[in-house]
Design a protein around this motif. Structure first.
Motif, PDB file in Angstrom:
ATOM      1  N   ARG A  92      17.060 -10.159  -6.192  1.00 48.01           N
ATOM      2  CA  ARG A  92      15.171  -9.603  -7.378  1.00 48.01           C
ATOM      3  C   ARG A  92      14.093 -10.679  -5.905  1.00 48.01           C
ATOM      4  NH1 ARG A  92      15.635 -11.931 -13.349  1.00 48.01           N
ATOM      5  NH2 ARG A  92      17.767 -10.916 -14.165  1.00 48.01           N
ATOM      6  N   PRO A  93      13.862 -11.657  -5.630  1.00 43.69           N
ATOM      7  CA  PRO A  93      13.421 -11.859  -4.772  1.00 43.69           C
ATOM      8  C   PRO A  93      12.687 -10.016  -3.827  1.00 43.69           C
ATOM      9  CG  PRO A  93      14.348 -13.806  -4.259  1.00 43.69           C
ATOM     10  CD  PRO A  93      15.369 -12.587  -5.208  1.00 43.69           C
ATOM     11  N   ALA A  94      13.710  -9.296  -3.281  1.00 44.81           N
ATOM     12  CA  ALA A  94      13.484  -8.414  -1.932  1.00 44.81           C
ATOM     13  C   ALA A  94      13.073  -6.878  -2.871  1.00 44.81           C
ATOM     14  CB  ALA A  94      14.797  -8.265  -1.671  1.00 44.81           C
ATOM     15  N   ALA A  95      13.627  -7.728  -4.396  1.00 47.16           N
ATOM     16  CA  ALA A  95      12.885  -5.785  -5.516  1.00 47.16           C
ATOM     17  C   ALA A  95      11.295  -5.991  -5.675  1.00 47.16           C
ATOM     18  CB  ALA A  95      14.114  -6.073  -6.341  1.00 47.16           C
ATOM     19  N   VAL A  96      11.392  -7.653  -6.222  1.00 44.67           N
ATOM     20  CA  VAL A  96       9.584  -7.772  -5.713  1.00 44.67           C
ATOM     21  C   VAL A  96       8.928  -7.467  -4.645  1.00 44.67           C
ATOM     22  CG1 VAL A  96       7.529 -10.316  -6.470  1.00 44.67           C
ATOM     23  CG2 VAL A  96       9.869  -9.434  -8.201  1.00 44.67           C
ATOM     24  N   LYS A  97       9.741  -8.064  -3.544  1.00 42.80           N
ATOM     25  CA  LYS A  97       8.848  -7.807  -2.530  1.00 42.80           C
ATOM     26  C   LYS A  97       7.938  -6.494  -2.293  1.00 42.80           C
ATOM     27  CE  LYS A  97       8.795  -9.249   2.391  1.00 42.80           C
ATOM     28  NZ  LYS A  97       9.544 -10.526   3.203  1.00 42.80           N
ATOM     29  N   SER A  98       9.968  -5.820  -1.917  1.00 45.71           N
ATOM     30  CA  SER A  98       9.478  -4.649  -2.216  1.00 45.71           C
ATOM     31  C   SER A  98       8.237  -3.738  -2.253  1.00 45.71           C
ATOM     32  CB  SER A  98      10.645  -3.506  -2.302  1.00 45.71           C
ATOM     33  OG  SER A  98      10.478  -2.013  -1.907  1.00 45.71           O
ATOM     34  N   ALA A  99       8.016  -3.729  -4.562  1.00 50.36           N
ATOM     35  CA  ALA A  99       7.459  -3.285  -5.276  1.00 50.36           C
ATOM     36  C   ALA A  99       6.163  -3.557  -4.814  1.00 50.36           C
ATOM     37  CB  ALA A  99       7.739  -3.741  -6.288  1.00 50.36           C
ATOM     38  N   THR A 100       5.447  -5.191  -4.554  1.00 47.05           N
ATOM     39  CA  THR A 100       4.452  -5.570  -4.662  1.00 47.05           C
ATOM     40  C   THR A 100       3.872  -4.941  -3.050  1.00 47.05           C
ATOM     41  OG1 THR A 100       5.013  -7.805  -5.189  1.00 47.05           O
ATOM     42  CG2 THR A 100       2.770  -7.013  -3.521  1.00 47.05           C
ATOM     43  N   ALA A 101       4.732  -4.279  -2.345  1.00 46.44           N
ATOM     44  CA  ALA A 101       4.322  -4.170  -0.760  1.00 46.44           C
ATOM     45  C   ALA A 101       3.797  -2.265  -1.135  1.00 46.44           C
ATOM     46  CB  ALA A 101       5.307  -3.890   0.426  1.00 46.44           C
ATOM     47  N   SER A 102       4.989  -1.692  -2.018  1.00 49.81           N
ATOM     48  CA  SER A 102       4.796  -0.451  -2.524  1.00 49.81           C
ATOM     49  C   SER A 102       2.813   0.072  -3.103  1.00 49.81           C
ATOM     50  CB  SER A 102       5.513   0.087  -3.901  1.00 49.81           C
ATOM     51  OG  SER A 102       5.639   1.427  -3.724  1.00 49.81           O
ATOM     52  N   VAL A 103       3.143  -1.032  -3.814  1.00 51.32           N
ATOM     53  CA  VAL A 103       1.197  -1.396  -4.887  1.00 51.32           C
ATOM     54  C   VAL A 103       0.452  -1.495  -3.021  1.00 51.32           C
ATOM     55  CG1 VAL A 103      -0.151  -2.704  -5.831  1.00 51.32           C
ATOM     56  CG2 VAL A 103       2.166  -1.790  -6.573  1.00 51.32           C
ATOM     57  N   ALA A 104       1.227  -2.555  -2.443  1.00 50.06           N
ATOM     58  CA  ALA A 104       0.082  -2.058  -1.482  1.00 50.06           C
ATOM     59  C   ALA A 104      -0.108  -1.146  -0.635  1.00 50.06           C
ATOM     60  CB  ALA A 104      -0.121  -3.615  -0.968  1.00 50.06           C
ATOM     61  N   MET A 105       0.146  -0.405  -0.599  1.00 51.85           N
ATOM     62  CA  MET A 105       0.653   0.306   0.409  1.00 51.85           C
ATOM     63  C   MET A 105      -0.215   1.995   0.106  1.00 51.85           C
ATOM     64  SD  MET A 105       4.183   0.441   2.472  1.00 51.85           S
ATOM     65  CE  MET A 105       3.464   2.192   2.771  1.00 51.85           C
ATOM     66  N   ASP A 106      -0.404   1.573  -1.626  1.00 46.70           N
ATOM     67  CA  ASP A 106      -1.479   2.699  -1.978  1.00 46.70           C
ATOM     68  C   ASP A 106      -2.575   2.759  -2.358  1.00 46.70           C
ATOM     69  OD1 ASP A 106       0.710   4.284  -2.454  1.00 46.70           O
ATOM     70  OD2 ASP A 106       1.070   3.035  -4.365  1.00 46.70           O
ATOM     71  N   GLY A 107      -3.451   0.849  -1.782  1.00 50.09           N
ATOM     72  CA  GLY A 107      -3.987   0.434  -1.830  1.00 50.09           C
ATOM     73  C   GLY A 107      -4.498  -0.756  -2.950  1.00 50.09           C
ATOM     74  N   LEU A 108      -3.579  -0.901  -3.538  1.00 50.93           N
ATOM     75  CA  LEU A 108      -3.696  -1.235  -4.863  1.00 50.93           C
ATOM     76  C   LEU A 108      -3.450  -3.210  -4.641  1.00 50.93           C
ATOM     77  CD1 LEU A 108      -2.890   1.213  -7.140  1.00 50.93           C
ATOM     78  CD2 LEU A 108      -4.648   1.057  -6.361  1.00 50.93           C
ATOM     79  N   ARG A 109      -4.129  -3.801  -6.038  1.00 52.60           N
ATOM     80  CA  ARG A 109      -3.322  -5.464  -5.964  1.00 52.60           C
ATOM     81  C   ARG A 109      -2.946  -5.918  -7.534  1.00 52.60           C
ATOM     82  NH1 ARG A 109      -8.784  -7.740  -4.600  1.00 52.60           N
ATOM     83  NH2 ARG A 109      -9.407  -7.206  -6.673  1.00 52.60           N
ATOM     84  N   THR A 110      -1.864  -6.319  -7.489  1.00 53.41           N
ATOM     85  CA  THR A 110      -0.862  -6.866  -8.643  1.00 53.41           C
ATOM     86  C   THR A 110      -2.171  -7.944  -9.064  1.00 53.41           C
ATOM     87  OG1 THR A 110      -0.010  -8.642  -7.366  1.00 53.41           O
ATOM     88  CG2 THR A 110       1.477  -6.710  -7.758  1.00 53.41           C
ATOM     89  N   SER A 111      -1.839  -7.815 -10.342  1.00 52.08           N
ATOM     90  CA  SER A 111      -2.664  -8.490 -11.136  1.00 52.08           C
ATOM     91  C   SER A 111      -2.043  -9.930 -11.371  1.00 52.08           C
ATOM     92  CB  SER A 111      -2.926  -8.041 -12.985  1.00 52.08           C
ATOM     93  OG  SER A 111      -1.950  -8.487 -13.403  1.00 52.08           O
ATOM     94  N   ALA A 112      -2.708 -11.113 -11.393  1.00 53.72           N
ATOM     95  CA  ALA A 112      -2.411 -12.628 -12.070  1.00 53.72           C
ATOM     96  C   ALA A 112      -0.958 -12.866 -12.547  1.00 53.72           C
ATOM     97  CB  ALA A 112      -3.402 -13.270 -12.229  1.00 53.72           C
ATOM     98  N   GLU A 113      -1.344 -12.143 -13.934  1.00 52.46           N
ATOM     99  CA  GLU A 113      -0.810 -12.000 -14.291  1.00 52.46           C
ATOM    100  C   GLU A 113       1.013 -10.775 -14.974  1.00 52.46           C
ATOM    101  OE1 GLU A 113      -2.186 -10.604 -19.202  1.00 52.46           O
ATOM    102  OE2 GLU A 113      -3.146 -10.063 -17.939  1.00 52.46           O
ATOM    103  N   SER A 114       0.553  -9.830 -13.595  1.00 53.42           N
ATOM    104  CA  SER A 114       1.872  -9.492 -12.779  1.00 53.42           C
ATOM    105  C   SER A 114       2.384  -9.862 -12.146  1.00 53.42           C
ATOM    106  CB  SER A 114       1.417  -8.310 -12.181  1.00 53.42           C
ATOM    107  OG  SER A 114       0.816  -6.947 -13.162  1.00 53.42           O
TER     108      SER A 114
END
Length: 81
Positions: free
Chosen positions: A10-32
């Motif tokens: 799970r931590p690896a999956a979340v880290k990967s998803a967060t990095a993918s979002v960042a690579m698209d120039g986006l940020r995750t919300s506090a809720e996310s």
């Protein structure tokens, strides 16, 4: 996959998803971020995590009515007194 093994991934999956979002120039919300942490901690299932994300995307805060009672009727013009 065993629950113990799934919990470790799970931590690896979340880290990967967060990095993918960042690579698209986006940020995750506090809720996310809170939901992701709850998922990592085993408080949410993957299905619940996805459902929450979809709900946020289908009705983002900027599209939510601030005060439904003060919105004008569709097609009407708001006038000031």
């Amino acid at each position: 996959m065993s629950n113990a093994r799934a919990g470790r991934s799970r931590p690896a999956a979340v880290k990967s998803a967060t990095a993918s979002v960042a690579m698209d120039g986006l940020r995750t919300s506090a809720e996310s971020d809170r939901d992701a942490e709850a998922y990592v901690n085993g408080e949410l299932t993957a299905e619940e995590l996805v459902a929450r994300a979809k709900a946020r995307c289908s009705n983002p805060p900027e599209r939510r009515p601030r005060d439904a009672d003060t919105r004008p009727e569709p097609g009407s013009r708001r006038t000031t007194a």
